[in-house]
Each structure stands twice: as C-alpha cells, then as structure tokens.
Design a protein around this motif. Structure first.
Motif, PDB file in Angstrom:
ATOM      1  N   LEU A  65       0.818  -1.209   0.000  1.00  0.00           N
ATOM      2  CA  LEU A  65       0.000   0.000   0.000  1.00  0.00           C
ATOM      3  C   LEU A  65       0.851   1.259   0.000  1.00  0.00           C
ATOM      4  O   LEU A  65       0.367   2.336  -0.286  1.00  0.00           O
ATOM      5  N   GLU A  85      -2.276  -8.907  -4.430  1.00  0.00           N
ATOM      6  CA  GLU A  85      -3.572  -9.040  -3.759  1.00  0.00           C
ATOM      7  C   GLU A  85      -4.064 -10.492  -3.705  1.00  0.00           C
ATOM      8  O   GLU A  85      -5.045 -10.793  -3.033  1.00  0.00           O
ATOM      9  N   TYR A 109     -16.437  -8.306  -0.948  1.00  0.00           N
ATOM     10  CA  TYR A 109     -15.307  -7.519  -1.456  1.00  0.00           C
ATOM     11  C   TYR A 109     -14.021  -8.340  -1.507  1.00  0.00           C
ATOM     12  O   TYR A 109     -13.137  -8.076  -2.313  1.00  0.00           O
ATOM     13  N   TRP A 117     -14.755  -6.550 -14.495  1.00  0.00           N
ATOM     14  CA  TRP A 117     -15.534  -5.321 -14.277  1.00  0.00           C
ATOM     15  C   TRP A 117     -17.004  -5.605 -13.991  1.00  0.00           C
ATOM     16  O   TRP A 117     -17.680  -4.817 -13.340  1.00  0.00           O
TER      17      TRP A 117
ATOM     18  N   VAL B 214     -18.377   0.387 -16.342  1.00  0.00           N
ATOM     19  CA  VAL B 214     -17.125  -0.364 -16.369  1.00  0.00           C
ATOM     20  C   VAL B 214     -16.315  -0.073 -15.104  1.00  0.00           C
ATOM     21  O   VAL B 214     -15.581  -0.926 -14.614  1.00  0.00           O
ATOM     22  N   LYS B 217     -16.393  -1.549 -10.383  1.00  0.00           N
ATOM     23  CA  LYS B 217     -15.516  -2.253  -9.434  1.00  0.00           C
ATOM     24  C   LYS B 217     -14.669  -1.274  -8.617  1.00  0.00           C
ATOM     25  O   LYS B 217     -14.724  -1.305  -7.380  1.00  0.00           O
ATOM     26  N   ASN B 220     -17.010   0.754  -6.278  1.00  0.00           N
ATOM     27  CA  ASN B 220     -17.412  -0.010  -5.093  1.00  0.00           C
ATOM     28  C   ASN B 220     -16.269  -0.098  -4.090  1.00  0.00           C
ATOM     29  O   ASN B 220     -16.442   0.124  -2.902  1.00  0.00           O
ATOM     30  N   ALA B 221     -15.079  -0.451  -4.603  1.00  0.00           N
ATOM     31  CA  ALA B 221     -13.937  -0.641  -3.713  1.00  0.00           C
ATOM     32  C   ALA B 221     -13.595   0.655  -2.991  1.00  0.00           C
ATOM     33  O   ALA B 221     -13.130   0.645  -1.854  1.00  0.00           O
ATOM     34  N   LEU B 223     -15.453   2.693  -1.660  1.00  0.00           N
ATOM     35  CA  LEU B 223     -16.273   2.890  -0.458  1.00  0.00           C
ATOM     36  C   LEU B 223     -15.535   2.428   0.791  1.00  0.00           C
ATOM     37  O   LEU B 223     -15.828   2.861   1.897  1.00  0.00           O
ATOM     38  N   LEU B 224     -14.545   1.526   0.633  1.00  0.00           N
ATOM     39  CA  LEU B 224     -13.788   1.036   1.781  1.00  0.00           C
ATOM     40  C   LEU B 224     -12.573   1.909   2.071  1.00  0.00           C
ATOM     41  O   LEU B 224     -11.863   1.684   3.046  1.00  0.00           O
ATOM     42  N   ASN B 227      -6.826   2.649   0.944  1.00  0.00           N
ATOM     43  CA  ASN B 227      -5.941   1.538   1.312  1.00  0.00           C
ATOM     44  C   ASN B 227      -6.566   0.186   0.999  1.00  0.00           C
ATOM     45  O   ASN B 227      -5.925  -0.679   0.403  1.00  0.00           O
ATOM     46  N   TYR B 228      -7.808   0.001   1.409  1.00  0.00           N
ATOM     47  CA  TYR B 228      -8.465  -1.279   1.133  1.00  0.00           C
ATOM     48  C   TYR B 228      -8.634  -1.484  -0.372  1.00  0.00           C
ATOM     49  O   TYR B 228      -8.487  -2.605  -0.865  1.00  0.00           O
ATOM     50  N   THR B 230      -6.687  -0.419  -2.757  1.00  0.00           N
ATOM     51  CA  THR B 230      -5.389  -0.848  -3.295  1.00  0.00           C
ATOM     52  C   THR B 230      -5.109  -2.300  -2.922  1.00  0.00           C
ATOM     53  O   THR B 230      -4.638  -3.083  -3.742  1.00  0.00           O
ATOM     54  N   ALA B 231      -5.425  -2.650  -1.661  1.00  0.00           N
ATOM     55  CA  ALA B 231      -5.163  -4.014  -1.198  1.00  0.00           C
ATOM     56  C   ALA B 231      -6.005  -5.025  -1.976  1.00  0.00           C
ATOM     57  O   ALA B 231      -5.683  -6.210  -2.010  1.00  0.00           O
ATOM     58  N   LEU B 232      -7.106  -4.572  -2.586  1.00  0.00           N
ATOM     59  CA  LEU B 232      -7.943  -5.470  -3.388  1.00  0.00           C
ATOM     60  C   LEU B 232      -7.515  -5.465  -4.852  1.00  0.00           C
ATOM     61  O   LEU B 232      -8.199  -6.011  -5.707  1.00  0.00           O
ATOM     62  N   GLY B 233      -6.389  -4.822  -5.128  1.00  0.00           N
ATOM     63  CA  GLY B 233      -5.858  -4.869  -6.486  1.00  0.00           C
ATOM     64  C   GLY B 233      -6.396  -3.790  -7.413  1.00  0.00           C
ATOM     65  O   GLY B 233      -6.207  -3.878  -8.626  1.00  0.00           O
ATOM     66  N   THR B 278     -28.802   0.314  -1.915  1.00  0.00           N
ATOM     67  CA  THR B 278     -27.672  -0.578  -2.122  1.00  0.00           C
ATOM     68  C   THR B 278     -26.438   0.296  -2.219  1.00  0.00           C
ATOM     69  O   THR B 278     -26.540   1.507  -2.397  1.00  0.00           O
ATOM     70  N   THR B 279     -25.257  -0.314  -2.077  1.00  0.00           N
ATOM     71  CA  THR B 279     -24.035   0.455  -2.287  1.00  0.00           C
ATOM     72  C   THR B 279     -23.303  -0.044  -3.523  1.00  0.00           C
ATOM     73  O   THR B 279     -22.192   0.375  -3.799  1.00  0.00           O
ATOM     74  N   LYS B 282     -23.050  -1.076  -9.720  1.00  0.00           N
ATOM     75  CA  LYS B 282     -23.617  -1.699 -10.912  1.00  0.00           C
ATOM     76  C   LYS B 282     -25.117  -1.390 -10.999  1.00  0.00           C
ATOM     77  O   LYS B 282     -25.675  -1.315 -12.078  1.00  0.00           O
TER      78      LYS B 282
END
Lengths: 329, 338
Positions: A65, A85, A109, A117, B214, B217, B220-221, B223-224, B227-228, B230-233, B278-279, B282
C-alpha cells in the motif's frame, strides 16, 4: 498443520534489507531500517512495540500500500505471476465510512481481486465467501447493515473479508483495539486456529501482551534502533528483551503480575492449594501483606463441597473480604 | 422471478421516467391531451396539426435535453460522492461549472461582444466547454501531484470560489444589458437545443454512462477507502483520473448547453440511494441516471407552470426541490453516525 519453524522451504514472505518510512518532499523519515524477516507457512506472528514506532507503516509496506524506501519483499513459494492481492490480504485500522452496506456485501469484497468489471461471482467465489463467514461465525449477521454492528462484530466481519480473499498471508493491524476481553480472546483464538489448521501465515500488530505471549508462535518486537527482534515469546521474556523495550513500571513480566510493595510489614503464612491459594495470595499481596511459607500469621484455606472457607485466629470466614477485614483489625 | 423483481425493483424507475416524459410533453402554454402526445410521438397525426409542430420541434427536444442533462448531472454527482466519500460532493465541486461560468461571463460581458455576432447559443456553448476544459486540466494537474482526495476536494472548491469572484468583478464592471444576458444564462434552460446539439449531449452521456458501469468495481472498492481498494488490487491512480474525466465531460457538456444547473447532481444521488438502498454501483449507476432524468423532467414540468404562458427559471425549481433533500440527508446521516 503444525507450524514448522526454521525451515526456509516453508517461507512464504521474505523481507530483505527493507527500510520503511515516509518521504515527504526532500526529507525522508525512516521508521524501521535494514529489516531481515521471514514469515513461515502456518505461523502466527505477533508484532509488538510502542505506539508510533512504525508497525502500521511496515504492515502497509508489506501489503504494497506504500512503497518501501529501500530493500525488497519476496514471496518465494508463489508463482512469479501471482499478484500481490492474491498473496496478501489485510485488516487495517482504517474506519469504513460506507455504513449503509450489508455484512455480506462487505465480505464479498474479498473476491474483488478475482472478478472482472462485471463483478459476477461464480460458484468458486461464493464458496470462499461462505467459508469465510462460517470460519468467523458471523452467519447470523450477514443481512445486517454495518451501522447495526458492535465494534467486535465489525472486526470479525473485516477478518471474514480478508479470509474471503483466500490469500496465504493475512496481515492485521491492531484488530483487537477497543474490544472487550471476550472479543479480544475470540479474535486471537480464531487467528491461531487459522494459522495452525488452515496453514495460513498470520501477522498481527497488537498491544495485547498477555494474549500474544499465550498464542503467538513467533514475536516480532520493535522499539529501539529502528530494528525488529524476533524469537519465540518465552525466549524474549526470559532474556529480558520485553523488559528492555517496554520499560515496565511496576509490572513483573516473568511472573506475569503487577508488583506490589509490602507496605503493611505483616508476614502471613498461607497454607492451601489450587485456584483458591492463587487468588488468596493475590488478594493478600494486593493489600500489602508479605507471604512466607514458614513463618508469620497462620491463614489456612479449606475447600469443601459447599465452598471455600478461610481460618485465621480460630475464626472462620466465608469470603476473602471478611478475612481481609479481620486481618486489618 | 418474484425474487428477481424484488431485488431489481429499481427498474420501476424506468416506468416513472416514461410517465414523467409523457406528462412533460403534454403540458405547456398550449395544453395537448396525453393521447395526442402519444399518437404524435409514434408518428401519427394529432387532432390539431399545429400540435405536431409544437411537440416535435419544441417539446420533444426539451424533454430529451431534460433527460440527458438530469441523467448526466446525477451520474456526475454520484461519481464525485463516491470518489470523495463525501455526501455533500456534487459534479460542480471540481470547479468545472465555475470555470464554464467565468468563460461565458468573459464572452458576454468583457466588452461590446453582446451585440456582435459571436454571442449566439453556440458561441456560449463553446466558451463554456473551453472554461470547464481549462479547469479540468488544472484539476488533473493537481490530482497528479496530490494523492489525497480531501485536499483535491478543497482545491476544487477553491478554484470554483476564485472563478466565481472573477465573475463578480466582471459583473460589477459590465453594462447592465450584458449583465442581464449573463443572468439569464445562469438561470439555466432546457429548451432551444438543436438536434445536433442534443446528439452531442447524448454522445457524451453515453460514453460517460458506459465508462461508469465499467468503473463499478473501483467505485465499489472506493467505499472502503484508498488503502483497502489498493489491497484489493484496484489501480486507484488510474481509476481516479478516469472518474474525474468522466464527471468533467458529463457536467461540462450540460453546463455548455443548458447553463449551470444547480442541485440535481448533489441531491439526486441521495434520492436514488434512498430508493434503491444498495451500495453496489452496478445498480446505483443506472438507478441514479433514471432518477436524475425523472427529477429533471419533473422540475421542467413544474417550471412550465402548466396552464399558463409563464415559465419559471429551471434553476429556481431544482434548488427548491434540492434544498429540502440536502437538509434531510444531513439530518439522517447524523442519526446513523451515533
């Protein structure tokens, strides 16, 4: 799977001459320097040290990170085209602000690294989400919104999200902060079981000294000279490393007790055994008495089916409070 | 099937939008029966042949503009609220509409242009695009240097404030007829767009809409937190630039053709989130677009003051609907946090 230590072939994460810290403008603030560390498969490592020493920074650097200042992080057991990841998942101290999300959405998540996507989960993804929910025992929470959760439940959900990511390495930054004793024990037990039963490598930054000493396979201890000392918990206690770093004031780590001064100058000869003996000793020392096996005022403990009684001066007491009142007269 | 309907009930917004579209076309200074409106739209002939001209030449273009502008602004607002994780962000927080206003103000007021040839609607659209484009470049340069979203938000607002004060200076020093012309532009207008202009608006909207889907993703990410994500790629640097570009084109095109429309971008995403609950972007992205189009049609219908020949400025109506929603969001958020 039992933790196998000192076997380089089980190493899942190798840290080579790593230096972490912050660069802002032209100044570099180095927190930890020239680190050489190994994380083995199936190992629970507790990472301890005072606040502000760089624990979170190292965790963020290991997770990719933030960039390291120098050195490298290798994942020898993984194929070279695995993405970061897919190897490392994290539980951070960052607060989640999107509280209108459901628990299930948050756990899902964890599958994002594997989704395109369109975000469509296949059976394989669903299975990992389900397993993570089962392992953290949050089945009853999945329909709840995040704002309905307690702090302890929230942490469990964050752990579940990391598990759903299905990575061999999980890094957690103070997952037990702000939790009550019960929740702290539950989380540490869960992490230990995950390491030992599922073969995951788990690194936890924590301030829970007692829990860490009882659950960790390895301790990483930092606090001086920008270095990290590693070892099994008992060695680090006995060789005084813990004392040196934490500079305990009035706490004797080797006995695991807060030290009391014997301010009453009264010696008591206590006889008895088991838990009753330990807690009576605790009560007496806490109140400034000195204990000696051979001399002093005789106090005896008798356990029977109806409970515990203490005798002193031919009088019998049914609670320690009564005994202490009698002693102080 | 029943389960599907329950989960996808946001699609009812399509029905709502079509209903509002038909109502919007039927009302105006000349009331046209709903039946004749529908007949005309499907290529038939209404009772009164004049109605046909009114519908095709005036009301249809205006209704389409409403839907495209409402959808674009609401979508831009959603993107900004997610990017900045701030409920009070809107498509104008990057300072784009202020930049557009400044460029238009310069065109209209900086001299004797007002009477000359340059000041057609097309010249104004061009100036507005130029102004928001310039601010966009500035924001992108800042975004490239500063990785912190809160700082970017503040800088966007500062750019907006600077542009607004320049507009005030221009207003202070210009002739009253130029001032009036500019004032009318700031009221916003959904009418008077030619078909090529609508096509342009539609093209920008389509690109923005597809790009947002498109980007579901990373959105959505986000919202965390960074840092999170990035950690999810998620490559957040790339996603951030794409989100800023997307919002800029959506908001910039609307400001160019319709003027600075207030509040839709800020208020509608909250309305949509309330309805859809919903959050997941999509679903949020199409839902917000439908809600934006519906609210804009509703606002325009109200602005027509059905039955009278008097038309209110569209911005007065959007703010009237927008303010209570924003107040409500603040009150509700307070409740959630404690």
């Amino acid at each position: 799977m039992k933790p196998q230590q000192n076997h380089s072939d089980t190493a899942v994460l190798l840290v080579n001459n790593l230096t972490v810290g912050y660069k802002s403008g032209s100044t570099t603030n180095v927190l930890l320097e020239n680190l050489k560390l190994v994380l083995h498969q199936g190992e629970l490592v507790c990472f301890m040290g005072p606040n502000g020493i760089g624990k979170s920074t190292l965790i963020r650097t290991l997770a990719g990170l933030q960039p390291p200042i120098a050195g490298s992080i290798l994942t020898p057991s993984q194929s070279t085209n695995s993405k970061r990841e897919e190897i490392i998942s994290v539980v951070l101290t960052d607060r989640i602000t999107a509280l209108n999300m459901t628990v299930l959405e948050l756990v899902t998540y964890g599958r994002y690294p594997y989704l395109d996507w369109n975000l469509k989960l296949n059976d394989h993804d669903e299975a990992f989400v389900e397993q993570a929910i089962k392992q953290t025992r949050i089945e009853t929470l999945i329909e709840k919104k995040l704002y309905e959760l307690s702090d302890g439940q929230m942490q469990m959900v964050m752990v579940a999200r990391a598990l759903a990511q299905d990575t061999p390495v999980v890094l957690l930054d103070e997952p037990t902060a702000h939790l009550d004793l019960n929740n702290r024990v539950e989380i540490m037990n869960l992490l230990r079981n995950l390491a030992h039963d599922s073969g995951k490598t788990i690194l936890v930054a924590t301030h829970e000294l007692d829990l860490a000493l009882q659950t960790a396979d390895t301790i990483w201890l930092t606090g001086k000279n920008k270095e990290i000392i590693t070892g099994i918990p008992e060695d680090l206690v006995l060789n005084g490393t813990f004392d040196e770093i934490f500079q305990f004031k009035g706490f004797d780590l080797k006995t695991g007790k807060v030290s009391h001064s014997a301010w009453r100058n009264t010696v008591i000869a206590l006889s008895g055994d088991g838990h009753a003996y330990l807690w009576t000793k605790n009560a007496l020392e806490r109140n400034g008495y000195v204990l000696d096996e051979n001399k002093g005022l005789p106090v005896s403990i008798f356990s029977s089916g109806e409970g515990i009684v203490w005798t002193f001066n031919d009088t019998t007491h049914t609670s320690l409070q009564q005994l202490l009142a009698e002693l102080s007269r | 099937m029943k389960n599907f309907l329950l989960r996808q009930y946001w699609m009812l917004l399509i029905v709502l939008m079509i209903a509002l579209f038909l109502i919007n076309i039927s009302v105006g200074s000349v009331p046209i029966p709903l039946k004749d409106s529908v007949v005309t739209l499907f290529g038939g002939n209404p009772e009164n042949p004049v109605w046909r001209n009114i519908i095709i030449d005036f009301r249809l273009t205006k209704a389409l503009t409403c839907m495209l502008a409402g959808g674009s602004l609401a979508l831009g607002g959603l993107l900004m609220q997610t990017l900045f994780r701030n409920a009070l962000a809107g498509p104008d927080v990057l300072g784009l509409s202020s930049g557009a206003s400044l460029a238009v103000a310069m065109l209209v007021m900086a001299g004797t242009f007002a009477t000359s040839l340059i000041t057609g609607p097309f010249a104004i659209a061009l100036a507005a695009s130029f102004g928001s484009g310039l601010v966009l470049l500035l924001v992108l340069a800042v975004a490239h240097r500063i990785k912190d979203n809160a700082s970017l938000l503040l800088i966007g607002i500062m750019i907006g404030a600077a542009a607004s004060s320049l507009v005030s200076v221009l207003q202070f020093t210009s002739r009253s007829e130029d001032q009036h012309y500019f004032l009318v532009w700031t009221f916003g207008s959904m009418g008077g767009l030619s078909w090529p202009e609508i096509a342009m608006l539609g093209a920008v909207f389509s690109v923005g809409f597809i790009l947002s889907l498109v980007l579901a993703k990373p959105l959505n990410a986000w919202l965390l937190g960074d840092n999170y994500a990035t950690a999810l790629g998620i490559q957040i640097g790339k996603a951030r630039i794409l989100i800023i570009l997307c919002t800029s084109f959506l908001a910039g095109s609307v400001t160019a053709f319709c003027g600075p429309i207030a509040f839709i971008g800020l208020a509608v995403p909250h309305l949509a989130k309330l309805l859809i609950n919903t959050t997941n972007h999509k679903i949020l992205v199409p839902g917000t677009v439908l809600a934006g189009a519906s609210v804009m049609l509703l606002c325009d219908t109200v602005a027509q003051m059905p039955g009278s020949s008097f038309v209110l400025p569209i911005n007065a109506i959007t703010s009237l609907i927008g303010s209570p929603v924003v107040i409500w969001v603040i009150v509700r958020n307070k409740k959630i946090r404690t």
